[in-house]
Design a protein around this motif. Structure first.
Motif, PDB file in Angstrom:
ATOM      1  N   THR A  92       0.821  -1.216   0.000  1.00  0.00           N
ATOM      2  CA  THR A  92       0.000   0.000   0.000  1.00  0.00           C
ATOM      3  C   THR A  92       0.857   1.270   0.000  1.00  0.00           C
ATOM      4  OG1 THR A  92      -0.181  -0.081   2.424  1.00  0.00           O
ATOM      5  CG2 THR A  92      -1.924  -1.154   1.137  1.00  0.00           C
ATOM      6  N   THR A  93       1.980   1.250   0.716  1.00  0.00           N
ATOM      7  CA  THR A  93       2.836   2.446   0.709  1.00  0.00           C
ATOM      8  C   THR A  93       3.532   2.616  -0.639  1.00  0.00           C
ATOM      9  OG1 THR A  93       4.579   1.122   1.763  1.00  0.00           O
ATOM     10  CG2 THR A  93       3.235   2.510   3.192  1.00  0.00           C
ATOM     11  N   ASP A  94       3.892   1.491  -1.287  1.00  0.00           N
ATOM     12  CA  ASP A  94       4.459   1.589  -2.628  1.00  0.00           C
ATOM     13  C   ASP A  94       3.454   2.179  -3.606  1.00  0.00           C
ATOM     14  OD1 ASP A  94       6.875   0.585  -1.854  1.00  0.00           O
ATOM     15  OD2 ASP A  94       6.514  -1.464  -2.535  1.00  0.00           O
ATOM     16  N   ALA A  95       2.181   1.815  -3.429  1.00  0.00           N
ATOM     17  CA  ALA A  95       1.137   2.384  -4.281  1.00  0.00           C
ATOM     18  C   ALA A  95       0.877   3.844  -3.920  1.00  0.00           C
ATOM     19  CB  ALA A  95      -0.144   1.566  -4.152  1.00  0.00           C
ATOM     20  N   GLU A  96       0.891   4.134  -2.648  1.00  0.00           N
ATOM     21  CA  GLU A  96       0.583   5.483  -2.155  1.00  0.00           C
ATOM     22  C   GLU A  96       1.492   6.543  -2.759  1.00  0.00           C
ATOM     23  OE1 GLU A  96      -0.911   8.482   0.673  1.00  0.00           O
ATOM     24  OE2 GLU A  96      -1.653   6.471   0.266  1.00  0.00           O
TER      25      GLU A  96
END
Length: 331
Positions: A251-255
């Protein structure tokens, strides 16, 4: 999280971020074109909104740097590292410079995106500091927790994950504040635009070419859709942080890519909104000098002798005359 090991989380995160990076690359191209050119020519240096150009490029540069760090980290863990514990030991070395740097890129991207959201709201409310006081307070809370989590990671010197008990409270605080900030500020934006739109319904609003009644519904839709994308990403990251799941790496990579994508989309759609209002307005639309965050103004002054009401939809602004002025009651 035993069902989703860190090795799979890192590889999945790299895949998701790479896909979103492609979208980010496309949107930054369209955004820069909207900022630097009209449909017929390149803008002069004095006509360009350089702060917006720099922010868009800075978000893209930071996202690109994070992607390269992720690729190098996977390469280092699966290929270069030959010590005990294998790739897991490399990924869980929380104080390693790569882990700290990637956390720094994520919180920096998030805070810049939040700052620009507050800026749009501030401009929308005629630069009223009172309106954005709560949003600024939440942003300062984000800044404090961001510094805290980076310092913890850099000094922990343990083999743990970002969802470990030592880091979870501060990480959860950061994402909780981010989600709250987005809900509050987006709500203020929508309230302002909706208020102006409702007020406009009392009058017959025509474009400067005398052609078409203008509604702000498309602006509201743009704000809602862009805000929803960003808020879902932040909320998902918050949930994974609370439960301590390794999905937080995905999710942080996507964020970090979504922040830049949303920023670019708002500028792209705002510029197109102005041009698409009426095909006959392209002549004056091309003279507009600055692509700018959405802002609307509903002047309070209204004389009895001339009951003219003006509503400004400034998706662009610059040194040229304000061709986007929309008036009713006069031609």
């Amino acid at each position: 999280m035993s069902g989703f090991p860190i090795t799979e989380a890192q590889l999945t995160g790299l895949l998701v971020e790479s896909i979103l990076f492609g979208i980010h690359l496309i949107t930054v191209g369209y955004c820069q074109h909207a900022l630097l050119a009209t449909r017929t020519r390149w803008k002069r240096a004095s006509e360009i909104n350089w702060p917006m150009v720099c922010v868009s490029l800075a978000l893209f540069a930071n996202a690109t740097f994070d992607l390269f760090l992720g690729f190098y980290h996977d390469l280092k863990a699966f290929v270069f590292y030959t010590g005990p514990g294998g790739a897991v030991a490399e990924f869980t070395n929380i104080s390693d410079w790569i882990n700290v740097s990637r956390s720094l890129t994520v919180v920096t991207q998030t805070m810049v995106g939040d700052a620009m959201l507050i800026y749009r709201c501030w401009v929308l409310y005629s630069k009223s500091w009172m309106v954005v006081t709560l949003s600024i307070t939440l942003w300062l809370g984000c800044f404090t927790t961001a510094v805290w989590v980076i310092c913890l990671e850099a000094t922990l010197h343990s083999h743990v994950l970002v969802g470990a008990s030592q880091l979870r409270p501060v990480g959860t605080s950061f994402w909780s504040l981010t989600v709250a900030l987005n809900i509050v500020t987006t709500g203020l934006l929508l309230w302002r635009i909706r208020s102006v739109d409702q007020s406009n319904k009392r009058y017959r609003m025509n474009s400067v070419s005398g052609g078409r009644r203008i509604s702000l519904q498309n602006v509201m839709r743009s704000i809602v859709e862009s805000g929803l994308i960003y808020s879902i990403a932040a909320l998902t990251t918050l949930v994974t942080s609370v439960i301590g799941s390794n999905i937080i790496y995905v999710t942080t990579d996507a964020e970090i890519q979504i922040v830049g994508i949303v920023f670019n989309l708002i500028i792209i759609r705002a510029t197109r909104t102005l041009v698409d209002l009426d095909g006959s307005t392209l002549g004056y639309a091309n003279t507009l000098s600055h692509s700018h965050p959405l802002q609307t103004f509903h002047p309070a002054s209204q004389t009895s002798a001339d009951p003219k009401t003006e509503v400004h939809l400034l998706v662009t602004q610059g040194s040229m005359p304000d061709y986007s002025r929309i008036e009713s009651g006069s031609k």
